[in-house]
Motif scaffolding. Structure first.
Motif, mmCIF file in Angstrom:
data_model
loop_
_atom_site.group_PDB
_atom_site.id
_atom_site.type_symbol
_atom_site.label_atom_id
_atom_site.label_comp_id
_atom_site.label_asym_id
_atom_site.label_seq_id
_atom_site.Cartn_x
_atom_site.Cartn_y
_atom_site.Cartn_z
ATOM 1 N N ALA A 2 0.819 -1.208 0.135
ATOM 2 C CA ALA A 2 0.021 0.053 0.052
ATOM 3 C C ALA A 2 0.822 1.078 0.206
ATOM 4 O O ALA A 2 0.484 2.205 -0.692
ATOM 5 N N ASP A 3 2.138 1.129 0.776
ATOM 6 C CA ASP A 3 2.798 2.558 0.673
ATOM 7 C C ASP A 3 2.180 3.543 1.229
ATOM 8 O O ASP A 3 2.666 4.758 0.843
ATOM 9 N N VAL A 4 1.646 3.449 2.233
ATOM 10 C CA VAL A 4 1.037 4.354 3.197
ATOM 11 C C VAL A 4 1.541 4.646 4.831
ATOM 12 O O VAL A 4 0.716 5.173 5.420
ATOM 13 N N ASN A 5 2.711 3.975 4.674
ATOM 14 C CA ASN A 5 3.205 3.987 5.858
ATOM 15 C C ASN A 5 4.003 5.618 6.243
ATOM 16 O O ASN A 5 4.222 6.218 5.243
ATOM 17 N N THR A 6 4.087 5.814 7.416
ATOM 18 C CA THR A 6 4.881 7.216 7.605
ATOM 19 C C THR A 6 6.001 6.790 8.623
ATOM 20 O O THR A 6 6.154 5.671 9.080
ATOM 21 N N MET A 18 6.488 4.307 1.818
ATOM 22 C CA MET A 18 5.713 5.898 2.365
ATOM 23 C C MET A 18 5.488 6.695 1.395
ATOM 24 O O MET A 18 4.970 7.766 1.464
ATOM 25 N N PRO A 19 5.624 6.419 -0.284
ATOM 26 C CA PRO A 19 5.444 7.266 -1.045
ATOM 27 C C PRO A 19 3.892 7.850 -1.157
ATOM 28 O O PRO A 19 3.760 9.156 -1.540
ATOM 29 N N ILE A 20 2.912 7.016 -0.878
ATOM 30 C CA ILE A 20 1.541 7.473 -0.834
ATOM 31 C C ILE A 20 1.333 8.397 0.475
ATOM 32 O O ILE A 20 0.472 9.387 0.136
ATOM 33 N N ALA A 21 1.830 7.938 1.374
ATOM 34 C CA ALA A 21 1.775 8.873 2.833
ATOM 35 C C ALA A 21 2.386 10.265 2.520
ATOM 36 O O ALA A 21 1.619 11.279 2.869
ATOM 37 N N ALA A 22 3.386 10.254 1.872
ATOM 38 C CA ALA A 22 3.863 11.749 1.462
ATOM 39 C C ALA A 22 3.094 12.456 0.548
ATOM 40 O O ALA A 22 2.865 13.702 0.442
ATOM 41 N N LEU A 23 2.710 11.640 -0.620
ATOM 42 C CA LEU A 23 1.805 12.298 -1.628
ATOM 43 C C LEU A 23 0.697 12.862 -1.019
ATOM 44 O O LEU A 23 0.174 13.987 -1.418
ATOM 45 N N ASP A 43 7.715 19.075 1.851
ATOM 46 C CA ASP A 43 8.074 20.301 1.252
ATOM 47 C C ASP A 43 8.481 19.988 -0.397
ATOM 48 O O ASP A 43 7.925 20.844 -1.153
ATOM 49 N N LEU A 44 8.951 18.984 -0.643
ATOM 50 C CA LEU A 44 9.529 18.757 -2.005
ATOM 51 C C LEU A 44 8.448 18.167 -2.770
ATOM 52 O O LEU A 44 8.331 18.616 -3.826
ATOM 53 N N VAL A 45 7.445 17.466 -2.268
ATOM 54 C CA VAL A 45 6.347 17.018 -2.707
ATOM 55 C C VAL A 45 5.404 18.330 -3.104
ATOM 56 O O VAL A 45 4.772 18.369 -4.407
ATOM 57 N N GLY A 46 5.172 19.413 -2.472
ATOM 58 C CA GLY A 46 4.336 20.652 -2.806
ATOM 59 C C GLY A 46 3.378 20.691 -2.194
ATOM 60 O O GLY A 46 2.865 19.925 -1.174
ATOM 61 N N GLU A 47 2.569 21.652 -2.375
ATOM 62 C CA GLU A 47 1.434 22.206 -1.508
ATOM 63 C C GLU A 47 0.112 21.234 -2.144
ATOM 64 O O GLU A 47 -0.863 20.958 -1.329
ATOM 65 N N ARG A 48 0.024 20.961 -3.548
ATOM 66 C CA ARG A 48 -1.074 19.863 -3.848
ATOM 67 C C ARG A 48 -0.691 18.491 -3.257
ATOM 68 O O ARG A 48 0.277 18.148 -3.336
ATOM 69 N N LYS A 49 -1.983 18.110 -2.569
ATOM 70 C CA LYS A 49 -1.773 16.728 -2.173
ATOM 71 C C LYS A 49 -2.730 15.777 -2.825
ATOM 72 O O LYS A 49 -3.909 16.262 -3.356
ATOM 73 N N LEU A 50 -2.396 14.338 -2.558
ATOM 74 C CA LEU A 50 -3.190 13.559 -3.297
ATOM 75 C C LEU A 50 -4.248 13.173 -2.341
ATOM 76 O O LEU A 50 -4.201 12.871 -1.074
ATOM 77 N N ALA A 51 -5.829 13.357 -2.626
ATOM 78 C CA ALA A 51 -6.733 12.860 -1.898
ATOM 79 C C ALA A 51 -6.795 11.507 -1.579
ATOM 80 O O ALA A 51 -6.952 10.762 -2.663
ATOM 81 N N PRO A 52 -7.075 10.951 -0.297
ATOM 82 C CA PRO A 52 -7.024 9.569 -0.168
ATOM 83 C C PRO A 52 -8.340 8.719 -1.148
ATOM 84 O O PRO A 52 -8.179 7.780 -1.475
ATOM 85 N N GLU A 53 -9.386 9.554 -1.245
ATOM 86 C CA GLU A 53 -10.529 8.800 -1.897
ATOM 87 C C GLU A 53 -10.157 8.845 -3.731
ATOM 88 O O GLU A 53 -10.784 8.110 -4.235
ATOM 89 N N ASN A 54 -8.963 9.479 -3.920
ATOM 90 C CA ASN A 54 -8.656 9.282 -5.281
ATOM 91 C C ASN A 54 -7.396 8.072 -5.423
ATOM 92 O O ASN A 54 -6.824 8.358 -6.448
ATOM 93 N N VAL A 55 -7.174 7.397 -4.688
ATOM 94 C CA VAL A 55 -6.103 6.349 -4.759
ATOM 95 C C VAL A 55 -6.768 5.105 -5.056
ATOM 96 O O VAL A 55 -7.853 4.913 -4.209
ATOM 97 N N ALA A 56 -6.178 4.341 -5.781
ATOM 98 C CA ALA A 56 -6.685 2.863 -6.225
ATOM 99 C C ALA A 56 -5.271 2.012 -6.118
ATOM 100 O O ALA A 56 -4.500 2.434 -6.709
ATOM 101 N N TRP A 57 -5.535 0.972 -5.690
ATOM 102 C CA TRP A 57 -4.637 -0.140 -5.423
ATOM 103 C C TRP A 57 -5.191 -1.379 -6.038
ATOM 104 O O TRP A 57 -6.164 -1.716 -5.729
ATOM 105 N N TYR A 58 -4.166 -1.693 -6.959
ATOM 106 C CA TYR A 58 -4.676 -3.150 -7.789
ATOM 107 C C TYR A 58 -3.642 -4.362 -7.467
ATOM 108 O O TYR A 58 -2.438 -3.882 -7.862
#
Length: 92
Positions: A2-6, A18-23, A43-58
């Motif tokens: 899932a790559d949602v660890n911190t 951790m990449p999804i958590a960072a995004l 800070d390197l990722v930037g201000e725009r964040k990936l909304a959790p509801e817009n993530v799909a794992w297959y």
């Protein structure tokens, strides 16, 4: 994976988990230097964040205990689903 660890939830402390958590701009869950490093990454990722509801794992499997809640916010199609229903059905 899932790559949602911190840094605060990772059992291995591997940044590649951790990449999804960072995004998504998730908090580090730790203090001190590790938190500062995480904030620098965000800070390197930037201000725009990936909304959790817009993530799909297959084909998801091997989800860490702390990642389960995060995957419930998106669409998680596990290998169990793929094995049971097939690729065509799960893609549809």
């Amino acid at each position: 994976h899932a790559d949602v660890n911190t840094p605060g939830t990772s059992e291995t402390d591997n940044i590649h988990g951790m990449p999804i958590a960072a995004l998504q701009g998730m908090e580090s869950g730790v203090d001190g230097a590790r938190d500062a490093e995480w904030r620098s990454l965000l800070d390197l990722v930037g201000e725009r964040k990936l909304a959790p509801e817009n993530v799909a794992w297959y084909g998801l499997r091997d989800v860490d205990r702390h990642e389960r809640a995060a995957t419930a916010q998106g669409l998680a199609i596990t290998m169990h689903h793929v094995d049971r229903y097939g690729v065509e059905e799960t893609v549809n």
